[in-house]
Design a protein around this motif. Structure first.
Motif, PDB file in Angstrom:
ATOM      1  N   ILE A  12       0.839  -1.203   0.000  1.00 54.34           N
ATOM      2  CA  ILE A  12       0.000   0.000   0.000  1.00 54.34           C
ATOM      3  C   ILE A  12       0.875   1.254   0.000  1.00 54.34           C
ATOM      4  CG2 ILE A  12      -1.666   1.334   1.353  1.00 54.34           C
ATOM      5  CD1 ILE A  12      -2.906  -1.365   2.196  1.00 54.34           C
ATOM      6  N   ILE A  13       1.917   1.249   0.812  1.00 55.43           N
ATOM      7  CA  ILE A  13       2.816   2.404   0.862  1.00 55.43           C
ATOM      8  C   ILE A  13       3.546   2.564  -0.472  1.00 55.43           C
ATOM      9  CG2 ILE A  13       4.912   3.303   1.946  1.00 55.43           C
ATOM     10  CD1 ILE A  13       3.873   2.049   4.591  1.00 55.43           C
ATOM     11  N   THR A  14       4.008   1.444  -1.034  1.00 48.87           N
ATOM     12  CA  THR A  14       4.691   1.499  -2.328  1.00 48.87           C
ATOM     13  C   THR A  14       3.737   1.970  -3.425  1.00 48.87           C
ATOM     14  OG1 THR A  14       6.118  -0.325  -1.622  1.00 48.87           O
ATOM     15  CG2 THR A  14       6.073   0.169  -3.971  1.00 48.87           C
ATOM     16  N   THR A  15       2.498   1.493  -3.394  1.00 51.39           N
ATOM     17  CA  THR A  15       1.490   1.921  -4.366  1.00 51.39           C
ATOM     18  C   THR A  15       1.272   3.428  -4.276  1.00 51.39           C
ATOM     19  OG1 THR A  15       0.376  -0.226  -4.347  1.00 51.39           O
ATOM     20  CG2 THR A  15      -0.911   1.660  -5.087  1.00 51.39           C
ATOM     21  N   ALA A  16       1.136   3.930  -3.056  1.00 49.62           N
ATOM     22  CA  ALA A  16       0.939   5.377  -2.875  1.00 49.62           C
ATOM     23  C   ALA A  16       2.142   6.155  -3.403  1.00 49.62           C
ATOM     24  CB  ALA A  16       0.697   5.688  -1.402  1.00 49.62           C
ATOM     25  N   ALA A  17       3.352   5.657  -3.140  1.00 50.06           N
ATOM     26  CA  ALA A  17       4.559   6.341  -3.612  1.00 50.06           C
ATOM     27  C   ALA A  17       4.637   6.320  -5.137  1.00 50.06           C
ATOM     28  CB  ALA A  17       5.794   5.683  -3.005  1.00 50.06           C
ATOM     29  N   ILE A  18       4.304   5.173  -5.739  1.00 47.30           N
ATOM     30  CA  ILE A  18       4.327   5.071  -7.201  1.00 47.30           C
ATOM     31  C   ILE A  18       3.312   6.013  -7.821  1.00 47.30           C
ATOM     32  CG2 ILE A  18       3.726   3.540  -9.138  1.00 47.30           C
ATOM     33  CD1 ILE A  18       5.042   1.254  -7.550  1.00 47.30           C
ATOM     34  N   LEU A  19       2.097   6.010  -7.285  1.00 43.34           N
ATOM     35  CA  LEU A  19       1.058   6.882  -7.833  1.00 43.34           C
ATOM     36  C   LEU A  19       1.431   8.352  -7.692  1.00 43.34           C
ATOM     37  CD1 LEU A  19      -2.192   5.027  -6.720  1.00 43.34           C
ATOM     38  CD2 LEU A  19      -1.129   5.071  -8.985  1.00 43.34           C
ATOM     39  N   LEU A  20       2.017   8.714  -6.565  1.00 43.28           N
ATOM     40  CA  LEU A  20       2.452  10.096  -6.364  1.00 43.28           C
ATOM     41  C   LEU A  20       3.573  10.458  -7.343  1.00 43.28           C
ATOM     42  CD1 LEU A  20       2.273  12.729  -4.711  1.00 43.28           C
ATOM     43  CD2 LEU A  20       4.022  11.763  -3.202  1.00 43.28           C
ATOM     44  N   ALA A  21       4.556   9.566  -7.481  1.00 39.88           N
ATOM     45  CA  ALA A  21       5.676   9.829  -8.398  1.00 39.88           C
ATOM     46  C   ALA A  21       5.182   9.941  -9.849  1.00 39.88           C
ATOM     47  CB  ALA A  21       6.724   8.731  -8.272  1.00 39.88           C
ATOM     48  N   ARG A  48      -3.453  19.580 -26.404  1.00 35.84           N
ATOM     49  CA  ARG A  48      -4.310  18.609 -25.718  1.00 35.84           C
ATOM     50  C   ARG A  48      -4.099  17.202 -26.258  1.00 35.84           C
ATOM     51  NH1 ARG A  48      -9.343  22.558 -25.792  1.00 35.84           N
ATOM     52  NH2 ARG A  48      -8.850  23.746 -23.926  1.00 35.84           N
ATOM     53  N   LEU A  49      -3.794  17.090 -27.533  1.00 33.46           N
ATOM     54  CA  LEU A  49      -3.496  15.783 -28.113  1.00 33.46           C
ATOM     55  C   LEU A  49      -2.231  15.209 -27.471  1.00 33.46           C
ATOM     56  CD1 LEU A  49      -4.279  13.701 -30.273  1.00 33.46           C
ATOM     57  CD2 LEU A  49      -2.812  14.951 -31.855  1.00 33.46           C
ATOM     58  N   MET A  50      -1.233  16.041 -27.228  1.00 30.31           N
ATOM     59  CA  MET A  50      -0.021  15.593 -26.537  1.00 30.31           C
ATOM     60  C   MET A  50      -0.355  15.145 -25.114  1.00 30.31           C
ATOM     61  SD  MET A  50       2.610  15.593 -28.381  1.00 30.31           S
ATOM     62  CE  MET A  50       1.689  15.247 -29.847  1.00 30.31           C
ATOM     63  N   PHE A  51      -1.294  15.831 -24.470  1.00 28.35           N
ATOM     64  CA  PHE A  51      -1.721  15.441 -23.127  1.00 28.35           C
ATOM     65  C   PHE A  51      -2.298  14.027 -23.131  1.00 28.35           C
ATOM     66  CE2 PHE A  51      -2.659  20.070 -21.645  1.00 28.35           C
ATOM     67  CZ  PHE A  51      -1.307  20.339 -21.652  1.00 28.35           C
ATOM     68  N   LYS A  52      -3.051  13.679 -24.168  1.00 33.40           N
ATOM     69  CA  LYS A  52      -3.608  12.320 -24.268  1.00 33.40           C
ATOM     70  C   LYS A  52      -2.491  11.285 -24.387  1.00 33.40           C
ATOM     71  CE  LYS A  52      -8.017  13.564 -26.349  1.00 33.40           C
ATOM     72  NZ  LYS A  52      -8.876  13.457 -27.533  1.00 33.40           N
ATOM     73  N   TYR A  53      -1.496  11.589 -25.208  1.00 31.43           N
ATOM     74  CA  TYR A  53      -0.362  10.670 -25.360  1.00 31.43           C
ATOM     75  C   TYR A  53       0.388  10.512 -24.047  1.00 31.43           C
ATOM     76  CZ  TYR A  53      -1.027  11.178 -30.427  1.00 31.43           C
ATOM     77  OH  TYR A  53      -1.524  11.181 -31.702  1.00 31.43           O
ATOM     78  N   ILE A  54       0.548  11.593 -23.303  1.00 30.30           N
ATOM     79  CA  ILE A  54       1.218  11.538 -22.002  1.00 30.30           C
ATOM     80  C   ILE A  54       0.412  10.678 -21.040  1.00 30.30           C
ATOM     81  CG2 ILE A  54       1.835  12.921 -19.969  1.00 30.30           C
ATOM     82  CD1 ILE A  54       2.609  15.167 -21.991  1.00 30.30           C
ATOM     83  N   ASN A  55      -0.914  10.835 -21.031  1.00 35.63           N
ATOM     84  CA  ASN A  55      -1.772  10.031 -20.157  1.00 35.63           C
ATOM     85  C   ASN A  55      -1.642   8.542 -20.466  1.00 35.63           C
ATOM     86  OD1 ASN A  55      -2.761  12.278 -18.816  1.00 35.63           O
ATOM     87  ND2 ASN A  55      -4.595  12.426 -20.074  1.00 35.63           N
ATOM     88  N   LEU A  57       0.937   6.983 -21.850  1.00 38.15           N
ATOM     89  CA  LEU A  57       2.265   6.550 -21.421  1.00 38.15           C
ATOM     90  C   LEU A  57       2.324   6.343 -19.914  1.00 38.15           C
ATOM     91  CD1 LEU A  57       5.300   6.038 -22.047  1.00 38.15           C
ATOM     92  CD2 LEU A  57       5.636   8.489 -21.621  1.00 38.15           C
ATOM     93  N   VAL A  58       1.813   7.283 -19.148  1.00 40.49           N
ATOM     94  CA  VAL A  58       1.846   7.178 -17.685  1.00 40.49           C
ATOM     95  C   VAL A  58       0.984   6.006 -17.209  1.00 40.49           C
ATOM     96  CG1 VAL A  58       1.182   8.376 -15.553  1.00 40.49           C
ATOM     97  CG2 VAL A  58       2.475   9.585 -17.300  1.00 40.49           C
ATOM     98  N   THR A  59      -0.141   5.766 -17.860  1.00 43.35           N
ATOM     99  CA  THR A  59      -1.007   4.639 -17.491  1.00 43.35           C
ATOM    100  C   THR A  59      -0.294   3.304 -17.714  1.00 43.35           C
ATOM    101  OG1 THR A  59      -2.984   5.923 -18.032  1.00 43.35           O
ATOM    102  CG2 THR A  59      -3.230   3.529 -17.924  1.00 43.35           C
ATOM    103  N   ILE A  60       0.393   3.159 -18.837  1.00 47.11           N
ATOM    104  CA  ILE A  60       1.126   1.917 -19.108  1.00 47.11           C
ATOM    105  C   ILE A  60       2.223   1.706 -18.069  1.00 47.11           C
ATOM    106  CG2 ILE A  60       2.713   0.804 -20.738  1.00 47.11           C
ATOM    107  CD1 ILE A  60       0.986   2.011 -22.991  1.00 47.11           C
ATOM    108  N   ILE A  61       2.944   2.767 -17.745  1.00 47.57           N
ATOM    109  CA  ILE A  61       3.996   2.661 -16.721  1.00 47.57           C
ATOM    110  C   ILE A  61       3.388   2.299 -15.374  1.00 47.57           C
ATOM    111  CG2 ILE A  61       5.731   3.976 -15.423  1.00 47.57           C
ATOM    112  CD1 ILE A  61       6.252   5.559 -18.019  1.00 47.57           C
TER     113      ILE A  61
END
Length: 179
Positions: A12-21, A48-55, A57-61
């Protein structure tokens, strides 16, 4: 409830740290894309299209890191991701031009010297085009010729052809015969 927390406290702590990072990483990447878009006077819809690509990428990570955190073996995750990318790769092979246009759209966002409203000439031996850029989408450009014709020009082709900027001001009646 407390038992579940204490049993999984490290995860849980690691999950919170990952999500925050990842949230901080996403914020920084979006801020950088916004700054590049603002500095280069790029239209907000392209930013905004770049924002979608960033989202994406971050979701996959996030999926990858959270899977590791909650006990999946690295080899299992690698197998899942490689299988998924193999399926996507085979599915996309038939439509590879879409991927190349998306990639070209990202390149155009960061390095295309012309903006919406610029009058350009594309030096193509088969079909030379002189037009005004009306819009820059993820897959193609909308170009309006002097005759009023709307042309959709693929992003990957605009990177492959020589393009020049026409400096003189564009007028709507230009290119038509005077009565």
């Amino acid at each position: 409830m407390l038992d579940v927390f204490f049993l999984n406290k490290n995860q849980i702590i690691t999950t919170a740290a990952i999500l925050l990072a990842l949230w901080i990483l996403q914020f920084i990447m979006k801020k950088a894309a916004h700054r590049v878009g603002h500095r280069s006077e790029i239209h907000i819809t392209r930013t905004r299209l770049m924002f979608k690509y960033i989202n994406i990428l971050v979701t996959i990570i996030a999926i990858f890191l959270l899977s590791l955190t909650w006990g999946y073996n690295a080899q299992e995750i690698a197998l899942i991701f490689s299988s998924l990318f193999a399926i996507i790769g085979v599915a996309m092979f038939a439509i590879w031009s879409i991927l190349s246009n998306i990639t070209a759209g990202i390149i155009l966002f960061f390095s295309f010297p012309y903006k919406i409203g610029s009058r350009i000439k594309i030096h193509d031996k088969d079909m030379p085009v002189e037009a005004v850029i009306e819009d820059i989408k993820a897959f193609h450009l909308h170009l309006r010729t002097l005759d009023g014709e709307l042309i959709t020009y693929p992003n990957n082709l605009i990177l492959q052809k020589a393009v020049s900027l026409i400096e003189k001001e564009y007028h709507a009646d230009e290119g038509k015969d005077a009565l």
